[in-house]
Design a protein around this motif. Structure first.
Motif, PDB file in Angstrom:
ATOM      1  N   PRO A  40     -22.080   1.667  50.574  1.00 41.01           N
ATOM      2  CA  PRO A  40     -22.469   2.973  50.024  1.00 41.01           C
ATOM      3  C   PRO A  40     -21.342   3.996  50.097  1.00 41.01           C
ATOM      4  O   PRO A  40     -20.456   3.925  50.945  1.00 41.01           O
ATOM      5  N   ALA A  41     -21.406   4.959  49.199  1.00 43.43           N
ATOM      6  CA  ALA A  41     -20.439   6.069  49.195  1.00 43.43           C
ATOM      7  C   ALA A  41     -20.593   6.886  50.467  1.00 43.43           C
ATOM      8  O   ALA A  41     -21.699   7.110  50.949  1.00 43.43           O
ATOM      9  N   GLY A  42     -19.458   7.345  51.001  1.00 39.65           N
ATOM     10  CA  GLY A  42     -19.472   8.176  52.195  1.00 39.65           C
ATOM     11  C   GLY A  42     -19.461   7.407  53.496  1.00 39.65           C
ATOM     12  O   GLY A  42     -19.403   8.013  54.569  1.00 39.65           O
ATOM     13  N   LEU A  43     -19.506   6.062  53.428  1.00 44.64           N
ATOM     14  CA  LEU A  43     -19.517   5.260  54.654  1.00 44.64           C
ATOM     15  C   LEU A  43     -18.179   5.332  55.381  1.00 44.64           C
ATOM     16  O   LEU A  43     -18.136   5.503  56.604  1.00 44.64           O
ATOM     17  N   ILE A 193     -19.794  12.962  43.376  1.00 41.76           N
ATOM     18  CA  ILE A 193     -19.980  12.201  42.142  1.00 41.76           C
ATOM     19  C   ILE A 193     -20.354  10.758  42.473  1.00 41.76           C
ATOM     20  O   ILE A 193     -21.251  10.164  41.854  1.00 41.76           O
ATOM     21  N   ALA A 194     -19.673  10.196  43.461  1.00 41.66           N
ATOM     22  CA  ALA A 194     -19.978   8.820  43.867  1.00 41.66           C
ATOM     23  C   ALA A 194     -21.411   8.699  44.369  1.00 41.66           C
ATOM     24  O   ALA A 194     -22.098   7.709  44.099  1.00 41.66           O
ATOM     25  N   ARG A 195     -21.871   9.716  45.082  1.00 43.76           N
ATOM     26  CA  ARG A 195     -23.246   9.666  45.596  1.00 43.76           C
ATOM     27  C   ARG A 195     -24.270   9.775  44.461  1.00 43.76           C
ATOM     28  O   ARG A 195     -25.306   9.103  44.493  1.00 43.76           O
ATOM     29  N   ILE A 196     -23.985  10.604  43.455  1.00 41.54           N
ATOM     30  CA  ILE A 196     -24.880  10.704  42.308  1.00 41.54           C
ATOM     31  C   ILE A 196     -24.931   9.368  41.567  1.00 41.54           C
ATOM     32  O   ILE A 196     -26.014   8.877  41.196  1.00 41.54           O
ATOM     33  N   GLN A 197     -23.762   8.766  41.353  1.00 35.11           N
ATOM     34  CA  GLN A 197     -23.717   7.468  40.676  1.00 35.11           C
ATOM     35  C   GLN A 197     -24.471   6.408  41.472  1.00 35.11           C
ATOM     36  O   GLN A 197     -25.152   5.549  40.903  1.00 35.11           O
ATOM     37  N   GLU A 198     -24.345   6.488  42.795  1.00 28.86           N
ATOM     38  CA  GLU A 198     -25.030   5.519  43.647  1.00 28.86           C
ATOM     39  C   GLU A 198     -26.539   5.671  43.534  1.00 28.86           C
ATOM     40  O   GLU A 198     -27.276   4.682  43.474  1.00 28.86           O
ATOM     41  N   ARG A 199     -27.011   6.902  43.504  1.00 26.02           N
ATOM     42  CA  ARG A 199     -28.457   7.132  43.388  1.00 26.02           C
ATOM     43  C   ARG A 199     -28.969   6.692  42.021  1.00 26.02           C
ATOM     44  O   ARG A 199     -30.068   6.143  41.901  1.00 26.02           O
ATOM     45  N   ILE A 200     -28.186   6.939  40.977  1.00 21.82           N
ATOM     46  CA  ILE A 200     -28.567   6.443  39.653  1.00 21.82           C
ATOM     47  C   ILE A 200     -28.630   4.917  39.674  1.00 21.82           C
ATOM     48  O   ILE A 200     -29.536   4.302  39.089  1.00 21.82           O
TER      49      ILE A 200
END
Length: 381
Positions: A40-43, A193-200
């Motif tokens: 995941p993003a932010g790890l 942006i990475a977190r938004i893409q990950e949630r999508i």
């Protein structure tokens, strides 16, 4: 405007159709998903000594469509484990170093071999506390750096080092380290942006499309391409060991790691993680493992080699994640746990999981021959 409205309605209908199909596919478990696990993003965050590390207190999920329900929780020291604070009567604190195999890629925290080892330790009088220090893509250089950095204050009383067959790579060349370098140079995608893409990407529709794309790509491969898809990692690792620079780097970092642990007077040993291709075709792929054994024997290091424990299993593929020759399923972690326990029972890892009862017998502490590495015996390979 009418045409645009019709297009939007049509796209909405397609999305709802895919969303419903994905919901049924995953919730009803129509078949086993095949897409990768993903981090995941932010790890990961930059680290001055290690290049990168995990974000303390991070909480997230694997992002691959097949592993969306598996959580990743990072403790205050930056590792995927429960808090490392001392607990009364916890037993011997054993730090397990390693990469994504130790981290537990694609499996729940409770399904890893480290948790299994801790649970099995309860049967002993002293017990044991296992500290999982696994970080994906870490190499022998990272392990030596961790040892010199006093294991980031985790306070182990003994150390078990897990070795994967590509651990000769330079610290700065592994994928997460390169991404952290891009962060430092501001050539990266913003985290939000990475977190938004990950949630999508967690939408059933998106997961289902990714699943279909993966299956279609694999179905269109010819036999040679499929074979290469499964073995290219191991071919790369085997070729890497043939390069003098890689071997010299590994030996240099291995010696630094051993020296650091000896200086700290920490009992230590190694475990060699079996790889699927080396198990299936040892004549072609087993040379790196044999070289690692030789390097450890030359230095008088104790180690556990679970190769034969894996090779005796009736279904090798069931021990590894789908389309993955390196990372283990929960069953693979169970087999690894049992193999390490057999090494403990055979006194192949003296002083690591319990105070050494035979410390006065130097001959008993020397690495046992291959035929005695595990109780029950191993065959020469």
């Amino acid at each position: 405007m009418r045409k645009i409205s019709l297009v939007l309605v049509w796209l909405g209908f397609v999305f709802l159709l895919l969303q419903g199909a994905g919901f049924l596919f995953y919730q009803l478990e129509v078949s086993k998903p095949v897409s990768g696990y993903g981090y995941p993003a932010g790890l990961t965050i930059p680290h001055a000594q290690l290049g990168y590390h995990y974000q303390p207190g991070f909480s997230g999920l694997f992002k691959g469509s097949a592993y969306q329900q598996i959580p990743i929780d990072i403790n205050d020291q930056g590792f995927r484990d429960d808090p490392f604070d001392p607990v009364p009567g916890e037993g011997r604190r054993v730090a397990v170093l390693g990469d994504s195999v130790v981290f537990g890629a694609g499996v729940a925290q409770t399904e890893r071999f480290t948790e299994c080892l801790e649970q099995r330790g309860d049967k002993g009088a002293a017990g044991r506390r296992i500290l999982n220090l696994g970080v994906n893509a870490y190499t022998i250089g990272h392990y030596a750096t961790l040892a010199r950095a006093d294991f980031l204050g985790t306070g182990p009383e003994a150390v078990l080092v897990g070795i994967t067959l590509n651990d000769f790579e330079a610290m700065e060349s592994v994928g997460p380290a390169r991404r952290m370098q891009r962060h430092a140079e501001e050539l990266h995608k913003p985290t939000w942006i990475a977190r938004i893409q990950e949630r999508i990407g967690r939408l059933y529709a998106v997961r289902f499309v990714e699943e279909l794309e993966t299956r279609l790509t694999y179905a269109l491969m010819n036999a040679d391409e499929r074979e290469d898809y499964h073995t290219k990692w191991m071919r790369s690792a085997a070729a890497g060991w043939q390069q003098a620079e890689n071997r010299a780097r590994f030996e240099r970092e291995l010696d630094a790691l051993i020296e650091a642990m000896q200086t700290a007077e920490l009992p230590h040993a190694f475990v060699l993680f079996p790889e699927l291709n080396a198990l299936r075709e040892p004549a072609e792929f087993d040379a790196p493992r044999q070289l690692l054994r030789s390097l450890l024997n030359q230095r008088g290091q104790h180690y556990c080699d679970p190769y034969d424990d894996f090779a005796r299993q009736p279904d090798l593929q069931a021990l590894f994640l789908d389309r993955d020759s390196v990372h283990y399923t929960p069953l693979g972690h169970e087999v690894l746990c049992a193999a390490i326990e057999r090494c403990i029972d055979a006194q192949a890892l003296p002083g690591v999981f319990a105070p050494d009862a035979v410390s006065g017998d130097r001959e008993a502490l020397d690495p046992p021959p291959l035929s005695r590495t595990l109780s029950g015996g191993l065959s020469e390979r």
